[in-house]
Design an enzyme around this catalytic site. Structure first.
Site, short mmCIF file in Angstrom:
data_model
loop_
_atom_site.label_atom_id
_atom_site.label_comp_id
_atom_site.label_asym_id
_atom_site.label_seq_id
_atom_site.Cartn_x
_atom_site.Cartn_y
_atom_site.Cartn_z
N CYS A 84 0.66 -1.28 -0.28
CA CYS A 84 0.31 -0.21 0.35
C CYS A 84 1.07 1.11 -0.16
CB CYS A 84 -0.92 -0.08 1.21
SG CYS A 84 -1.96 0.77 1.17
N GLU A 112 -1.98 -8.76 3.81
CA GLU A 112 -1.97 -9.45 5.05
C GLU A 112 -3.39 -9.55 5.88
OE1 GLU A 112 -1.79 -4.90 5.88
OE2 GLU A 112 -1.11 -6.50 4.23
N SER A 158 -13.17 -11.77 31.64
CA SER A 158 -14.33 -10.95 31.31
C SER A 158 -15.61 -12.24 30.58
CB SER A 158 -14.60 -10.18 30.76
OG SER A 158 -14.12 -10.43 29.12
N GLY A 159 -14.72 -12.96 30.61
CA GLY A 159 -15.67 -14.25 30.11
C GLY A 159 -15.42 -14.87 28.65
N GLY A 160 -14.84 -14.14 28.49
CA GLY A 160 -14.08 -13.49 26.75
C GLY A 160 -13.41 -14.29 26.46
N VAL A 161 -12.95 -14.09 25.03
CA VAL A 161 -11.90 -15.67 24.88
C VAL A 161 -10.10 -14.65 25.82
CG1 VAL A 161 -10.46 -16.36 22.53
CG2 VAL A 161 -12.68 -16.26 22.52
N SER A 181 -8.59 -13.10 27.93
CA SER A 181 -8.60 -12.68 29.57
C SER A 181 -9.14 -14.42 29.80
CB SER A 181 -9.79 -11.67 30.24
OG SER A 181 -10.90 -11.99 30.05
#
Length: 505
Positions: free
Chosen positions: A78, A166, A218-221, A223
């Site tokens: 780019c 990418e 948090s329950g997210g992937v 963390s």
């Protein structure tokens, strides 16, 4: 090893991770790094990143021309293509036919970048307003875009593309990078996840010493995987805290605690919902929301840390969070403030540990699977730290939160029932600040609009909308409107990233 010269692109680290996927170590240096220093690192190849500037801007990140004269293979991407053309005597100019998102290109010559690609036309991802109008002396045009712009050029050991190989949405993008890294540079294979965990684990042990580390989960992937790994790595030295900020999805707190309790030795629950909601009353600006939430999280963590004598705070920060919030190598743009990056207070008593800071979500998922985190947790859709606060456009109230929780739950439940949940990278409902006229039971209504979002992506730096069939969307719309009093319209967001972001705020 591949050295990446950063010119301010939001995608610089994405280039690095693609090189890592090929099994080759990569490092990023600023555009100000002298050519002699780059040469001393003895890279097998050099990649010049994209960037937000025109080569003619006063603040343009122009690296030394000597970088192109080291005899080391170079790939410009780019702005990288434009800067190569500019430095070597070509002509770069602004164009009215700016190209953003999905663009078709035609391969014109036998450039090594396109070896093994059996198509003459590719769909690639563009993001530029300047073009190479005239090639530098000796360069050949390797590809052209549907608007007639130079999409790739090459000469000897220097290659360049106007598009972004990418990103996920560039057809054969990984193959093009592989052709450069392996076919042109013949780079060593010296990178894998095991090495990363061993090296990063040693750094964390050395940094923490005998001190206690706490972490927000948090329950997210990001963390969750980080907390499970740190629990394995540090044992009793690590304490994870699930903080209920009052902005969670339906039943989120109960489900997360059930998922993670068997995997994390010291897991604590803190209900701070009243504290967060009080501070958010009347706040409508999304940047201010994120700042308030980020500061309040730190206040809660520091309070809990004081009780157990902790000195370090783990955060599951990813590279997309970082690059959208603050410039990394000095010349990238801030897109929005993430609560765990740009939303942090200037002064903190806790020192940060962020092992995923230069990784992407799919890389963390692979690590999660390798260390034994369940498939259900590893493949949960991302949920932002500010939670539903950035999915309610406008001020936050308990009534709005309750309504949005129900709409989101209906939507996600239907995705899982129809087997589409794992085909989608992220899906969620948002509440719009406007109301619209409707008719129910022959009576007029004036009620809330719910927006639905579903995207496909691996790296979360670019995304496309998921192609639902009309029957699914109308079915979900009917369920949301039929079951939730106060909603009379549902819309579906088809915006790509770029130009939009995945979250609405």
């Amino acid at each position: 090893m591949i050295t990446i010269v950063d010119c301010g692109s939001q995608l610089t680290q994405n280039i690095a991770r693609r090189v890592r996927e090929l099994g080759t170590y990569s490092e990023i240096v600023t555009h100000k790094t002298p050519a002699s220093e780059i040469a001393a690192r003895k890279p097998d190849g050099i990649i010049i990143s994209g960037g937000q500037f025109s080569v003619y801007d006063d603040k343009a990140p122009i690296y030394n021309k000597a970088v192109l004269e080291l005899g080391i293979p170079v790939l410009g991407i780019c702005y990288g293509q434009q800067s190569i053309a500019h430095l070597l005597g070509g002509k770069v100019e602004s164009t009215k036919d700016r190209e953003y998102g999905r663009t078709k290109i035609e391969i014109k010559s036998g450039s090594k970048l396109f070896d093994g690609i059996d198509k003459s036309e590719l769909i690639v991802w563009m993001s530029h307003g300047d073009i190479v109008k005239a090639l530098p002396c000796g360069f050949t045009e390797a590809a052209i875009s549907e608007n007639g712009h130079i999409a790739s050029m090459s000469k000897d050991n220097i290659y360049a593309v106007q598009f972004h190989p990418e990103v996920d949405h560039t057809e054969y993008g990984r193959k093009i990078l592989q052709n450069f890294v392996d076919g042109v540079c013949h780079a060593d294979k010296d990178w894998n996840n095991k090495d990363f965990l061993e090296r990063t684990g040693s750094e964390i042990r050395e940094k923490a010493g005998n001190d206690i580390v706490i972490g927000g989960v948090s329950g997210g992937v990001d963390s969750s995987v980080g907390s499970v790994w740190l629990s394995q790595l540090l044992g009793d030295q690590y304490h994870a805290f699930f903080v209920n900020n009052g902005l969670l999805r339906k039943n989120e707190d109960t489900e997360v605690m059930q998922y993670l309790d068997p995997l994390i030795k010291n897991l604590h629950y803190v209900d701070a919902s009243g504290e967060f909601l009080d501070k958010l009353k009347g706040v409508t600006d999304p940047d201010q929301k994120r700042k308030i939430i980020g500061n309040t999280f730190i206040e809660v963590f520091e309070r809990e840390a004081k009780g157990i004598g902790a000195k370090y705070l783990f955060q599951g920060t990813l590279y997309p969070d970082v690059i959208e919030s603050v410039p990394i190598y000095g010349c990238s743009s801030k897109i929005k403030r993430h609560h765990n990056v740009g939303g942090l207070p200037d002064r903190m008593n806790l020192k940060l540990i962020e092992p995923w800071r230069y990784l992407f979500k799919d890389e963390v998922r692979k690590i999660g699977e390798a260390i034994g985190v369940s498939h259900e947790i590893v493949w949960r859709h991302p949920f932002p730290g500010p939670g539903l606060a950035v999915r309610i456009i406008g001020d936050i109230t308990p009534e709005k939160l309750a309504l949005l929780r129900e709409a989101d739950d209906i939507y996600i439940t239907e995705l899982k029932k129809t087997g589409q949940y794992e085909k989608i990278a992220q899906a969620f409902a948002v509440m719009l600040p406007s109301k619209t006229v409707g008719v129910m039971g022959d009576e007029g209504t004036y009620q809330t609009v719910i927006g639905l979002r579903a995207v496909t992506t691996n790296d979360f730096m670019t995304s496309d909308c998921y192609p639902f069939d009309t029957g699914f969307l109308t079915g979900v719309s009917g369920k949301i409107i039929g079951k939730i009093k106060g909603v009379n319209r549902v819309v579906y967001d088809v915006t790509q990233k770029p130009p939009g972001t995945i979250e609405w705020e």
